[in-house]
Write an enzyme that holds these catalytic residues in place. Structure first.
Site, PDB file in Angstrom:
ATOM      1  N   CYS A  75       0.808  -1.213   0.000  1.00  0.00           N
ATOM      2  CA  CYS A  75       0.000   0.000   0.000  1.00  0.00           C
ATOM      3  C   CYS A  75       0.842   1.264   0.000  1.00  0.00           C
ATOM      4  CB  CYS A  75      -0.936   0.012   1.209  1.00  0.00           C
ATOM      5  SG  CYS A  75      -0.073   0.040   2.801  1.00  0.00           S
ATOM      6  N   GLU A 120      -7.026  -6.130   1.086  1.00  0.00           N
ATOM      7  CA  GLU A 120      -7.027  -5.039   2.067  1.00  0.00           C
ATOM      8  C   GLU A 120      -6.048  -3.984   1.616  1.00  0.00           C
ATOM      9  OE1 GLU A 120      -4.922  -3.153   5.620  1.00  0.00           O
ATOM     10  OE2 GLU A 120      -4.181  -4.461   4.030  1.00  0.00           O
ATOM     11  N   ARG A 165      -7.680   3.137  12.796  1.00  0.00           N
ATOM     12  CA  ARG A 165      -7.058   2.572  11.590  1.00  0.00           C
ATOM     13  C   ARG A 165      -8.148   2.263  10.572  1.00  0.00           C
ATOM     14  NH1 ARG A 165      -1.963   0.464  11.171  1.00  0.00           N
ATOM     15  NH2 ARG A 165      -1.489  -0.765   9.324  1.00  0.00           N
ATOM     16  N   ARG A 167      -9.200   1.194   6.869  1.00  0.00           N
ATOM     17  CA  ARG A 167      -8.697   0.448   5.719  1.00  0.00           C
ATOM     18  C   ARG A 167      -9.875   0.061   4.831  1.00  0.00           C
ATOM     19  NH1 ARG A 167      -4.648   2.418   6.974  1.00  0.00           N
ATOM     20  NH2 ARG A 167      -2.577   1.496   7.263  1.00  0.00           N
TER      21      ARG A 167
END
Length: 325
Positions: A75, A120, A165, A167
């Site tokens: 990512c 993800e 967090r 995602r």
């Protein structure tokens, strides 16, 4: 009951894999991770040898067949913390998504295409390059026959983990009925406190502490970090308190010091989090082994690059329900 098999790519230390295995309904049969150091951590916790080859050298016919492909493809190219080059990343990280597509196509030629894919990534994958990057990803998956759902989930809202967090999670099905039966999990109450995953009471190794001798901005920390049971950050020129009582998003560079590193004032002084506490904040169980022969810098990086296990587990249960397992 026969478990559904999972092929894992860009496996890291196995956060996605652990989330699936925690359901008791899935079995990891293949894991690929080019970095030998997270592979060491992976093999310390799973009864599986990691394929440490570059994914570009992996052929579909060489690896086991599996029902589900999972992967947190790199990512850095899409991260707010990076330069957001996306598919134009000169180091080729953005193009690695297409290596998974290639393997899916090779499995399809063998009549062994997995019925489900799960990916993800950072949340701004959706907005990168005015949405073109994400559009290409969806088009590639659609061309392979997958109907796709995606949603951004925050760990503190869906994983009972006190970390902010966010995602994006992408789930695709070849089977129309399974696609229609799948729904992302609903948000849950966060009951886990920072003090459940961070030790505010006991003395840690001196290397974790900030002092006037080793920190040029220690006076600012001392004057502004007033309370325990919360997280602070040094933001280049000032101290920021995270008043939401959750940890800011963990990053891969936490072991290097500098700004944005989560800091706490505890009974024994001002310090950064330990690697174990970072893994706790990613939802890994306390039984998860951190190899003693790996440096803390590598362990911080592994924790920051990983996923929140409890969020993955909840999505895996939703996938299992759609598959009528």
């Amino acid at each position: 009951m026969k478990k559904r098999t999972v092929g894992s790519f860009f496996s890291g230390v196995g956060g996605i894999d652990l989330g699936f295995e925690n359901t008791g309904l899935f079995e990891i049969v293949y894991a690929n991770e080019i970095d030998k150091y997270p592979a060491i951590t992976y093999e310390s916790n799973f009864n599986l040898k990691v394929d440490v080859r570059d994914i570009k050298d992996v052929k579909g016919k060489e690896i086991p067949n599996f029902d589900i492909m999972v992967g947190g493809f790199p990512c850095q190219s899409f991260s707010l913390a990076g330069y957001r080059q996306g598919f134009d990343d000169e180091k080729g990280r953005g193009t690695l998504f297409f290596e998974m597509v290639r393997i899916l196509k090779e499995k399809r030629k063998l009549n062994k295409q997995p019925g489900v894919v799960f990916f993800e990534n950072v949340k701004n994958l959706v907005s990168h390059d005015n949405g073109n990057t994400f559009r290409v990803i969806l088009e590639e998956l659609n061309d392979l026959g997958y109907k796709v759902q995606q949603q951004v989930l925050n760990a503190c809202e869906y994983g009972n983990i006190p970390q902010n967090r966010e995602r994006i999670y992408i789930v695709g099905f070849l089977n129309d009925l399974e696609y229609e039966k799948f729904h992302f999990p609903l948000p849950i109450l966060m009951e886990t406190k920072l003090s459940d995953v961070i030790d505010f009471k006991h003395k840690q190794d001196s290397k974790y502490y900030y002092t006037s001798e080793n920190c040029k901005f220690f006076n600012e920390l001392e004057n502004n970090m007033k309370t325990s049971h919360t997280i602070y950050q040094w933001r280049r020129i000032y101290v920021r308190e995270n008043k939401s009582k959750v940890c800011p998003t963990l990053t891969a560079n936490m072991g290097t010091g500098g700004h944005n590193v989560p800091l706490i004032r505890c009974n024994t002084g001002i310090r950064k989090l330990t690697p174990r506490e970072c893994f706790n904040l990613q939802g890994f169980p306390k039984t998860f082994k951190l190899p003693k022969d790996l440096s803390n810098t590598r362990l911080y990086k592994q924790a920051g690059n990983s996923v929140v296990v409890s969020v993955i587990e909840k999505i895996a249960f939703c996938i299992a329900k759609a598959l009528s397992i």
